[in-house]
Design a protein around this motif. Structure first.
Motif, PDB file in Angstrom:
ATOM      1  N   SER A 126       0.992  -1.037   0.311  1.00  0.00           N
ATOM      2  CA  SER A 126       0.139  -0.135   0.236  1.00  0.00           C
ATOM      3  C   SER A 126       0.931   0.850  -0.169  1.00  0.00           C
ATOM      4  CB  SER A 126      -1.044  -0.033   0.756  1.00  0.00           C
ATOM      5  OG  SER A 126      -1.890   0.879   1.311  1.00  0.00           O
ATOM      6  N   HIS A 127       1.544   0.915   0.671  1.00  0.00           N
ATOM      7  CA  HIS A 127       2.294   2.840   0.639  1.00  0.00           C
ATOM      8  C   HIS A 127       3.221   2.473  -0.306  1.00  0.00           C
ATOM      9  CE1 HIS A 127       0.755   2.699   5.640  1.00  0.00           C
ATOM     10  NE2 HIS A 127       1.520   3.837   5.578  1.00  0.00           N
ATOM     11  N   PHE A 128       4.197   2.211  -0.499  1.00  0.00           N
ATOM     12  CA  PHE A 128       5.253   1.664  -1.076  1.00  0.00           C
ATOM     13  C   PHE A 128       5.407   1.715  -3.485  1.00  0.00           C
ATOM     14  CE2 PHE A 128       6.942   1.543   2.887  1.00  0.00           C
ATOM     15  CZ  PHE A 128       7.500   3.012   3.227  1.00  0.00           C
ATOM     16  N   VAL A 129       4.008   1.101  -2.797  1.00  0.00           N
ATOM     17  CA  VAL A 129       3.061   0.234  -4.567  1.00  0.00           C
ATOM     18  C   VAL A 129       2.279   0.930  -4.928  1.00  0.00           C
ATOM     19  CG1 VAL A 129       3.249  -1.791  -6.065  1.00  0.00           C
ATOM     20  CG2 VAL A 129       5.158  -1.848  -3.988  1.00  0.00           C
ATOM     21  N   LEU A 130       1.603   1.153  -4.700  1.00  0.00           N
ATOM     22  CA  LEU A 130       0.158   1.279  -5.315  1.00  0.00           C
ATOM     23  C   LEU A 130      -0.904   2.254  -4.754  1.00  0.00           C
ATOM     24  CD1 LEU A 130      -1.992  -1.969  -3.903  1.00  0.00           C
ATOM     25  CD2 LEU A 130      -1.193  -1.341  -6.291  1.00  0.00           C
ATOM     26  N   ASN A 131      -0.182   2.898  -3.556  1.00  0.00           N
ATOM     27  CA  ASN A 131      -0.939   4.407  -2.847  1.00  0.00           C
ATOM     28  C   ASN A 131       0.399   5.508  -2.419  1.00  0.00           C
ATOM     29  OD1 ASN A 131      -3.478   3.944  -2.898  1.00  0.00           O
ATOM     30  ND2 ASN A 131      -2.985   2.114  -1.370  1.00  0.00           N
ATOM     31  N   VAL A 132       1.679   5.125  -3.118  1.00  0.00           N
ATOM     32  CA  VAL A 132       2.404   6.228  -2.860  1.00  0.00           C
ATOM     33  C   VAL A 132       2.243   7.337  -2.526  1.00  0.00           C
ATOM     34  CG1 VAL A 132       4.592   7.046  -3.621  1.00  0.00           C
ATOM     35  CG2 VAL A 132       4.321   4.528  -3.772  1.00  0.00           C
ATOM     36  N   GLU A 133       1.647   8.197  -3.763  1.00  0.00           N
ATOM     37  CA  GLU A 133       0.936   9.247  -3.798  1.00  0.00           C
ATOM     38  C   GLU A 133       0.093  10.272  -2.959  1.00  0.00           C
ATOM     39  OE1 GLU A 133      -0.510  10.415  -7.619  1.00  0.00           O
ATOM     40  OE2 GLU A 133       1.450  10.604  -8.753  1.00  0.00           O
ATOM     41  N   HIS A 134      -0.816   8.891  -2.278  1.00  0.00           N
ATOM     42  CA  HIS A 134      -1.944   9.443  -1.419  1.00  0.00           C
ATOM     43  C   HIS A 134      -0.893   9.522   0.189  1.00  0.00           C
ATOM     44  CE1 HIS A 134      -4.708   8.475   1.873  1.00  0.00           C
ATOM     45  NE2 HIS A 134      -4.576   7.832   2.255  1.00  0.00           N
ATOM     46  N   TYR A 135      -0.485   8.299   0.683  1.00  0.00           N
ATOM     47  CA  TYR A 135       0.500   8.937   1.663  1.00  0.00           C
ATOM     48  C   TYR A 135       2.015  10.141   1.636  1.00  0.00           C
ATOM     49  CZ  TYR A 135      -0.919   4.361   3.207  1.00  0.00           C
ATOM     50  OH  TYR A 135      -2.122   4.075   3.889  1.00  0.00           O
ATOM     51  N   GLU A 136       2.523   9.785   0.471  1.00  0.00           N
ATOM     52  CA  GLU A 136       3.130  11.580  -0.197  1.00  0.00           C
ATOM     53  C   GLU A 136       2.623  12.012   0.556  1.00  0.00           C
ATOM     54  OE1 GLU A 136       5.144  10.618  -3.816  1.00  0.00           O
ATOM     55  OE2 GLU A 136       6.341   9.470  -2.797  1.00  0.00           O
ATOM     56  N   ALA A 137       1.399  12.398  -0.038  1.00  0.00           N
ATOM     57  CA  ALA A 137       0.654  14.385   0.062  1.00  0.00           C
ATOM     58  C   ALA A 137       0.123  14.476   1.607  1.00  0.00           C
ATOM     59  CB  ALA A 137      -0.602  13.896  -0.364  1.00  0.00           C
ATOM     60  N   VAL A 138       0.244  13.301   2.661  1.00  0.00           N
ATOM     61  CA  VAL A 138       0.386  13.382   3.754  1.00  0.00           C
ATOM     62  C   VAL A 138       1.047  14.474   4.051  1.00  0.00           C
ATOM     63  CG1 VAL A 138      -0.325  12.464   6.765  1.00  0.00           C
ATOM     64  CG2 VAL A 138      -1.269  10.770   4.120  1.00  0.00           C
ATOM     65  N   VAL A 195     -11.065   7.820   3.206  1.00  0.00           N
ATOM     66  CA  VAL A 195     -11.246   6.537   4.106  1.00  0.00           C
ATOM     67  C   VAL A 195     -11.251   5.708   2.914  1.00  0.00           C
ATOM     68  CG1 VAL A 195     -13.871   5.649   3.217  1.00  0.00           C
ATOM     69  CG2 VAL A 195     -12.776   8.465   4.669  1.00  0.00           C
ATOM     70  N   ILE A 196     -11.530   5.745   1.395  1.00  0.00           N
ATOM     71  CA  ILE A 196     -10.854   4.054   0.392  1.00  0.00           C
ATOM     72  C   ILE A 196     -10.215   3.887   0.532  1.00  0.00           C
ATOM     73  CG2 ILE A 196     -11.072   3.938  -1.814  1.00  0.00           C
ATOM     74  CD1 ILE A 196     -12.719   6.254  -2.075  1.00  0.00           C
ATOM     75  N   VAL A 197      -8.843   4.458   0.901  1.00  0.00           N
ATOM     76  CA  VAL A 197      -7.143   3.749   0.674  1.00  0.00           C
ATOM     77  C   VAL A 197      -7.398   3.466   2.280  1.00  0.00           C
ATOM     78  CG1 VAL A 197      -4.893   3.984   0.716  1.00  0.00           C
ATOM     79  CG2 VAL A 197      -6.646   5.095  -0.890  1.00  0.00           C
ATOM     80  N   GLU A 198      -7.418   3.844   2.739  1.00  0.00           N
ATOM     81  CA  GLU A 198      -6.829   3.287   4.615  1.00  0.00           C
ATOM     82  C   GLU A 198      -8.270   1.709   4.499  1.00  0.00           C
ATOM     83  OE1 GLU A 198      -5.038   3.806   6.294  1.00  0.00           O
ATOM     84  OE2 GLU A 198      -4.362   5.058   4.566  1.00  0.00           O
ATOM     85  N   GLY A 199      -9.988   2.432   4.661  1.00  0.00           N
ATOM     86  CA  GLY A 199     -10.677   0.979   4.288  1.00  0.00           C
ATOM     87  C   GLY A 199     -10.729  -0.204   3.447  1.00  0.00           C
ATOM     88  N   LEU A 200     -10.108   0.175   2.461  1.00  0.00           N
ATOM     89  CA  LEU A 200     -10.079  -1.121   1.712  1.00  0.00           C
ATOM     90  C   LEU A 200      -8.466  -1.981   2.284  1.00  0.00           C
ATOM     91  CD1 LEU A 200     -10.491  -0.114  -2.031  1.00  0.00           C
ATOM     92  CD2 LEU A 200     -11.616  -2.108  -0.717  1.00  0.00           C
ATOM     93  N   VAL A 201      -7.830  -1.179   2.402  1.00  0.00           N
ATOM     94  CA  VAL A 201      -6.382  -1.724   3.044  1.00  0.00           C
ATOM     95  C   VAL A 201      -6.976  -2.684   3.830  1.00  0.00           C
ATOM     96  CG1 VAL A 201      -3.508  -1.005   3.373  1.00  0.00           C
ATOM     97  CG2 VAL A 201      -4.400   0.087   1.428  1.00  0.00           C
ATOM     98  N   GLY A 202      -6.934  -1.395   5.085  1.00  0.00           N
ATOM     99  CA  GLY A 202      -7.614  -2.376   6.638  1.00  0.00           C
ATOM    100  C   GLY A 202      -8.250  -3.359   6.785  1.00  0.00           C
ATOM    101  N   LEU A 203      -9.174  -3.485   4.817  1.00  0.00           N
ATOM    102  CA  LEU A 203     -10.550  -5.043   5.026  1.00  0.00           C
ATOM    103  C   LEU A 203      -9.404  -5.854   4.208  1.00  0.00           C
ATOM    104  CD1 LEU A 203     -13.492  -3.044   3.791  1.00  0.00           C
ATOM    105  CD2 LEU A 203     -13.078  -4.490   5.347  1.00  0.00           C
TER     106      LEU A 203
END
Length: 132
Positions: free
Chosen positions: A22-34, A106-114
């Motif tokens: 999640s953090h380093f392949v699929l959602n890199v931009e999501h986490y970089e924006a935090v 909500v989508i990223v954190e929810g899907l990754v957690g599920l």
């Protein structure tokens, strides 16, 4: 005790794998924006959390499944634990912190957690059925 130890190790493996992807392949931009994350993560605290959560989940799974380890029971356990563990980062963090985009969060954190907890529950059931 063997089940709890192996279940905890499984939790660490599933958590590392899911969160790494999640953090380093699929959602890199999501986490970089935090903007409120540490530049250097305090790894021992995260590892301690995984050990504690894995041990507790490994202990409670036999109580939940009543000693019957099926894929369905494992998946349902994962869904139930998702409601417990994933609801905070999915819904409370964007309520408290200025996340870049609430819907995306909500989508990223929810899907990754599920994914993490349902995968863990399913694999835990397989593991426990073989460790009798």
């Amino acid at each position: 005790m063997k089940k709890i130890l192996f279940g905890t190790l499984l939790f660490i493996l599933v958590t590392f794998t899911t969160q790494y992807i999640s953090h380093f392949v699929l959602n890199v931009e999501h986490y970089e924006a935090v903007s409120f994350t540490r530049k250097e993560v305090i790894f021992p605290l995260g590892f301690l959390t995984m050990i504690l959560q894995g041990a507790v989940l490994s202990f409670f799974f036999p109580l939940f499944s009543k000693g019957k380890y099926t894929l369905v029971k494992g998946f349902l356990f994962g869904l139930l634990m998702s409601a417990l563990f994933v609801s905070y980062p999915t819904f409370t963090e964007p309520a408290k912190y200025q996340v870049p985009n609430i819907v995306s969060w909500v989508i990223v954190e929810g899907l990754v957690g599920l994914t993490q907890f349902c995968t863990y529950g399913t694999l835990l059931s397989l593991l426990y059925s073989r460790l009798k």
